[in-house]
Design an enzyme around this catalytic site. Structure first.
Site, PDB file in Angstrom:
ATOM      1  N   ASP A  64     -29.481 -23.084  -8.951  1.00 46.72           N
ATOM      2  CA  ASP A  64     -29.173 -21.813  -8.293  1.00 46.72           C
ATOM      3  C   ASP A  64     -27.792 -21.884  -7.633  1.00 46.72           C
ATOM      4  OD1 ASP A  64     -30.722 -19.233  -6.932  1.00 46.72           O
ATOM      5  OD2 ASP A  64     -29.207 -20.116  -5.620  1.00 46.72           O
TER       6      ASP A  64
ATOM      7  N   TYR B 141     -20.456 -19.451  -3.534  1.00 49.64           N
ATOM      8  CA  TYR B 141     -20.589 -20.887  -3.249  1.00 49.64           C
ATOM      9  C   TYR B 141     -19.352 -21.663  -3.736  1.00 49.64           C
ATOM     10  CZ  TYR B 141     -25.637 -19.790  -2.797  1.00 49.64           C
ATOM     11  OH  TYR B 141     -26.858 -19.244  -2.460  1.00 49.64           O
TER      12      TYR B 141
ATOM     13  N   HIS C 233     -26.398 -10.417  -4.675  1.00 47.15           N
ATOM     14  CA  HIS C 233     -26.546 -11.350  -3.551  1.00 47.15           C
ATOM     15  C   HIS C 233     -26.998 -10.653  -2.259  1.00 47.15           C
ATOM     16  CE1 HIS C 233     -24.920 -15.567  -2.416  1.00 47.15           C
ATOM     17  NE2 HIS C 233     -25.937 -15.253  -1.644  1.00 47.15           N
TER      18      HIS C 233
HETATM   19  N1  LIG Z   1     -29.663 -15.685  -1.679  1.00 50.16           N
HETATM   20  C1  LIG Z   1     -29.207 -16.123  -0.535  1.00 50.16           C
HETATM   21  O1  LIG Z   1     -28.653 -15.373   0.280  1.00 50.16           O
HETATM   22  C2  LIG Z   1     -29.364 -17.568  -0.201  1.00 50.16           C
HETATM   23  C3  LIG Z   1     -29.119 -18.006   1.120  1.00 50.16           C
HETATM   24  C4  LIG Z   1     -29.283 -19.355   1.389  1.00 50.16           C
HETATM   25  C5  LIG Z   1     -29.668 -20.226   0.391  1.00 50.16           C
HETATM   26  N2  LIG Z   1     -29.879 -19.769  -0.887  1.00 50.16           N
HETATM   27  C6  LIG Z   1     -30.263 -20.687  -1.996  1.00 50.16           C
HETATM   28  O2  LIG Z   1     -31.396 -21.448  -1.602  1.00 50.16           O
HETATM   29  C7  LIG Z   1     -31.093 -22.846  -1.673  1.00 50.16           C
HETATM   30  C8  LIG Z   1     -31.869 -23.606  -0.615  1.00 50.16           C
HETATM   31  O3  LIG Z   1     -31.591 -23.093   0.665  1.00 50.16           O
HETATM   32  P1  LIG Z   1     -30.796 -23.895   1.801  1.00 50.16           P
HETATM   33  O4  LIG Z   1     -30.008 -25.022   1.174  1.00 50.16           O
HETATM   34  O5  LIG Z   1     -30.043 -22.907   2.601  1.00 50.16           O
HETATM   35  O6  LIG Z   1     -31.924 -24.426   2.743  1.00 50.16           O
HETATM   36  P2  LIG Z   1     -33.142 -25.467   2.596  1.00 50.16           P
HETATM   37  O7  LIG Z   1     -33.305 -25.933   1.187  1.00 50.16           O
HETATM   38  O8  LIG Z   1     -34.293 -24.887   3.314  1.00 50.16           O
HETATM   39  O9  LIG Z   1     -32.641 -26.631   3.491  1.00 50.16           O
HETATM   40  C9  LIG Z   1     -31.567 -27.492   3.176  1.00 50.16           C
HETATM   41  C10 LIG Z   1     -31.456 -28.424   4.344  1.00 50.16           C
HETATM   42  O10 LIG Z   1     -32.621 -29.225   4.384  1.00 50.16           O
HETATM   43  C11 LIG Z   1     -32.259 -30.544   4.715  1.00 50.16           C
HETATM   44  N3  LIG Z   1     -33.211 -31.451   4.076  1.00 50.16           N
HETATM   45  C12 LIG Z   1     -33.566 -31.498   2.780  1.00 50.16           C
HETATM   46  N4  LIG Z   1     -34.461 -32.494   2.557  1.00 50.16           N
HETATM   47  C13 LIG Z   1     -34.673 -33.077   3.755  1.00 50.16           C
HETATM   48  C14 LIG Z   1     -35.480 -34.173   4.191  1.00 50.16           C
HETATM   49  N5  LIG Z   1     -36.259 -34.851   3.331  1.00 50.16           N
HETATM   50  N6  LIG Z   1     -35.449 -34.489   5.498  1.00 50.16           N
HETATM   51  C15 LIG Z   1     -34.662 -33.812   6.379  1.00 50.16           C
HETATM   52  N7  LIG Z   1     -33.862 -32.774   6.022  1.00 50.16           N
HETATM   53  C16 LIG Z   1     -33.869 -32.426   4.736  1.00 50.16           C
HETATM   54  C17 LIG Z   1     -30.875 -30.722   4.147  1.00 50.16           C
HETATM   55  O11 LIG Z   1     -30.219 -31.664   4.929  1.00 50.16           O
HETATM   56  P3  LIG Z   1     -28.816 -32.364   4.441  1.00 50.16           P
HETATM   57  O12 LIG Z   1     -27.796 -31.292   4.500  1.00 50.16           O
HETATM   58  O13 LIG Z   1     -28.655 -33.405   5.468  1.00 50.16           O
HETATM   59  O14 LIG Z   1     -29.085 -32.875   3.065  1.00 50.16           O
HETATM   60  C18 LIG Z   1     -30.269 -29.333   4.267  1.00 50.16           C
HETATM   61  O15 LIG Z   1     -29.569 -29.194   5.504  1.00 50.16           O
HETATM   62  C19 LIG Z   1     -29.567 -22.892  -1.511  1.00 50.16           C
HETATM   63  O16 LIG Z   1     -28.978 -24.070  -1.996  1.00 50.16           O
HETATM   64  C20 LIG Z   1     -29.154 -21.661  -2.313  1.00 50.16           C
HETATM   65  O17 LIG Z   1     -29.136 -21.960  -3.698  1.00 50.16           O
HETATM   66  C21 LIG Z   1     -29.732 -18.451  -1.179  1.00 50.16           C
END
Ligand SMILES: NC(=O)c1ccc[n+]([C@@H]2O[C@H](COP(=O)([O-])OP(=O)(O)OC[C@H]3O[C@@H](n4cnc5c(N)ncnc54)[C@H](OP(=O)(O)O)[C@@H]3O)[C@@H](O)[C@H]2O)c1
Length: 216
Positions: free
Chosen positions: A48, A53, A111
């Site tokens: 994704d 990004y 988005h």
């Molecule tokens: N459509 C939209 O508007 C939108 C908005 C936001 C995100 N997204 C999509 O959704 C995806 C996922 O969302 P997200 O990256 O924002 O949030 P998320 O997946 O909920 O959280 C990512 C965070 O979780 C931490 N993490 C992961 N595994 C962990 C573990 N085992 N222990 C402790 N911390 C851990 C990571 O830390 P580290 O950084 O230290 O690895 C990172 O800071 C994004 O990459 C993107 O593709 C879309």
């Protein structure tokens, strides 16, 4: 079955690997290559990204480097707010495909519901009917946006990617999506690393049952 390979079907029958690897905030270059390379190695096929990004090109390169046929991947990207409008969206789509080095996208999403999203959607409907996008949808849309969109469109969005995690379950919107056969896709399923969420007793119990722990 490995959860990464579990698939769900969009309303048009296209299969979507249920767990995707989001590349938001993933640095370009070496870090990107290592993280995505490892993800591919352990079985992820759904990736994704989004124009905003700034790493579509890196994702394309990582996929190419894997030497796994492109058709085995499920690639999502998103049209950014500044590219809304019929012509602008078509152009943005072409640029995204070029950066990813692909002929088609598995999923393309609006988005955010900023101005001109109806015109944006009409361009996406056309690209979908031409077979250039397999699944079309939206992100961060509320009920009012979906109502407006459906009132003026031929095709109902097939998916809505919205913030969803155990502390923000979006129940009302979820029910609305289910009623309209729109898939509910979670972004930030880990609450973006929210420490309080990671301390949630139910989640800790589930993690310990699977012999997993959060990284400190
Ligand atoms: N459509 C939209 O508007 C939108 C908005 C936001 C995100 N997204 C999509 O959704 C995806 C996922 O969302 P997200 O990256 O924002 O949030 P998320 O997946 O909920 O959280 C990512 C965070 O979780 C931490 N993490 C992961 N595994 C962990 C573990 N085992 N222990 C402790 N911390 C851990 C990571 O830390 P580290 O950084 O230290 O690895 C990172 O800071 C994004 O990459 C993107 O593709 C879309």
């Amino acid at each position: 079955m490995n959860l990464i390979n579990k698939e769900i079907k969009a309303v048009n029958g296209i299969k979507i690997p249920q767990v995707g690897f989001g590349v938001y905030k993933l640095n370009k270059g070496e870090d990107f290559e290592t993280a995505v390379g490892e993800a591919i190695k352990i079985g992820y096929r759904h990736f994704d990204t989004a124009k905003i990004y700034g790493n579509e090109k890196d994702l394309g390169l990582a996929i190419e480097k894997s030497q796994i046929p492109r058709e085995e991947f499920f690639i999502t990207s998103k049209v950014w707010n500044t590219d809304h409008g019929y012509e602008a969206t078509k152009k943005a789509f072409e640029q995204t495909c070029k950066k990813l080095n692909v002929e088609y996208l598995d999923m393309y999403l609006i988005h955010f519901a900023s101005s001109y999203y109806l015109e944006t959607w009409h361009a996406m409907e056309e690209l979908y009917l031409q077979g250039k996008i397999k699944v079309i949808g939206v992100a961060n849309f509320e009920i009012q946006h979906l109502e407006e969109l459906m009132k003026h469109s031929k095709i109902t969005p097939m998916i809505n990617q919205i913030e969803t995690h155990p502390e923000f379950t979006q129940n009302e919107l979820h029910q609305y999506l289910t009623k309209h056969k729109i898939l509910h896709e979670a972004w930030a399923p880990l609450g973006q690393g929210n420490k309080a969420l990671l301390e949630n007793t139910v989640l800790k119990k589930i993690a310990s049952h699977h012999e997993k722990e959060w990284l400190k």
